[in-house]
Design a protein around this motif. Sequence first.
Motif, short mmCIF file in Angstrom:
data_model
loop_
_atom_site.label_atom_id
_atom_site.label_comp_id
_atom_site.label_asym_id
_atom_site.label_seq_id
_atom_site.Cartn_x
_atom_site.Cartn_y
_atom_site.Cartn_z
N ASP A 193 -12.75 2.78 -10.84
CA ASP A 193 -13.79 1.58 -11.39
C ASP A 193 -14.12 1.15 -11.15
O ASP A 193 -15.45 -0.04 -10.96
CB ASP A 193 -13.17 1.21 -13.01
CG ASP A 193 -13.49 2.63 -14.00
OD1 ASP A 193 -14.27 4.11 -14.11
OD2 ASP A 193 -12.84 2.56 -15.13
N GLN A 194 -13.01 0.23 -10.04
CA GLN A 194 -13.21 -0.94 -9.68
C GLN A 194 -13.68 -0.51 -8.61
O GLN A 194 -14.55 -1.86 -8.25
CB GLN A 194 -11.52 -1.42 -9.21
CG GLN A 194 -11.26 -2.58 -10.31
CD GLN A 194 -8.84 -3.16 -9.38
OE1 GLN A 194 -8.71 -1.79 -9.14
NE2 GLN A 194 -9.17 -3.67 -10.60
N ARG A 201 -17.37 -0.73 -10.04
CA ARG A 201 -17.97 -2.55 -9.76
C ARG A 201 -18.04 -2.47 -8.19
O ARG A 201 -18.94 -3.44 -8.26
CB ARG A 201 -16.58 -2.99 -10.84
CG ARG A 201 -16.47 -2.61 -12.06
CD ARG A 201 -16.34 -3.75 -12.33
NE ARG A 201 -14.77 -3.86 -12.68
CZ ARG A 201 -13.88 -3.12 -13.53
NH1 ARG A 201 -14.06 -2.12 -14.48
NH2 ARG A 201 -12.72 -2.59 -12.91
N TRP A 202 -17.12 -3.05 -7.42
CA TRP A 202 -16.91 -3.43 -6.06
C TRP A 202 -18.48 -3.02 -5.24
O TRP A 202 -19.27 -3.94 -4.77
CB TRP A 202 -16.48 -3.17 -6.35
CG TRP A 202 -15.63 -3.30 -3.86
CD1 TRP A 202 -16.10 -2.18 -3.08
CD2 TRP A 202 -16.06 -4.93 -3.42
NE1 TRP A 202 -15.79 -3.25 -1.61
CE2 TRP A 202 -16.12 -4.41 -1.97
CE3 TRP A 202 -15.77 -5.67 -3.64
CZ2 TRP A 202 -15.62 -5.19 -0.88
CZ3 TRP A 202 -16.12 -6.98 -2.70
CH2 TRP A 202 -16.06 -6.35 -1.34
N ASP A 259 -8.64 2.17 -8.07
CA ASP A 259 -8.90 2.33 -8.70
C ASP A 259 -10.45 2.91 -9.16
O ASP A 259 -10.91 2.04 -8.37
CB ASP A 259 -8.14 1.00 -10.22
CG ASP A 259 -9.24 1.25 -11.35
OD1 ASP A 259 -10.11 1.78 -11.72
OD2 ASP A 259 -8.70 0.59 -12.23
#
Length: 202
Positions: free
Chosen positions: A34-35, A38-39, A32
């Motif tokens: 988006d993940q 964020r990460w 993902d």
Amino acid sequence: MKPWILGLTGGIGSGKSAAAAHFAALGVHVVDADQAARWVVEPGRPALARLAEHFGADVLLPGGELDRSALRAHIFEQPAQRQWLEALLHPLIRQEIDRELALAESPYAILVSPLLVESGQYQRVQRVLVVDVPEEMQLLRTVARDSASEEQVRAIMQIQARREERLKHADDVLMNDRDLAWLQQEVERLHRFYLTLRGDPS
């Protein structure tokens, strides 16, 4: 054989997350975007320190995490800062996605990204699947799911690629205008087809 990569995208409220979850349940390696985004800004990662250095400590929450709304305010007030931010984060996000995709052991892997077309990420996948839904349904679903106002959802839809633009890049289109059982059945049909395709021998 290296797995080939499928790019999965769709506008807000189209059901791409539900589609991705069902592919994952069928044993497909899903990454993902988006993940990954964020990460790369988690505490302890170099990007977060660079952000605090550039924008000031007010972009950090008391616990040391990124304060996204404070960062958004900076970018909103000074559009040139968005370019600085993208220049910092996009290569890191790309590395993170590559690292995650390299772990795939399924015959093909999926990169889920709401901005697959806008970000140019579609150039790094072998095939593009668009989960499509009529705009009015997209709006109703998102308002119901996120308790957001119609204006907020329309604003997000404006940022994302126009539906026509997304569909232009699609190799496959999953029309998700029915219920979840229909969506899952379509995912299974596509999965059977995708298993017949081969990646690069290497």
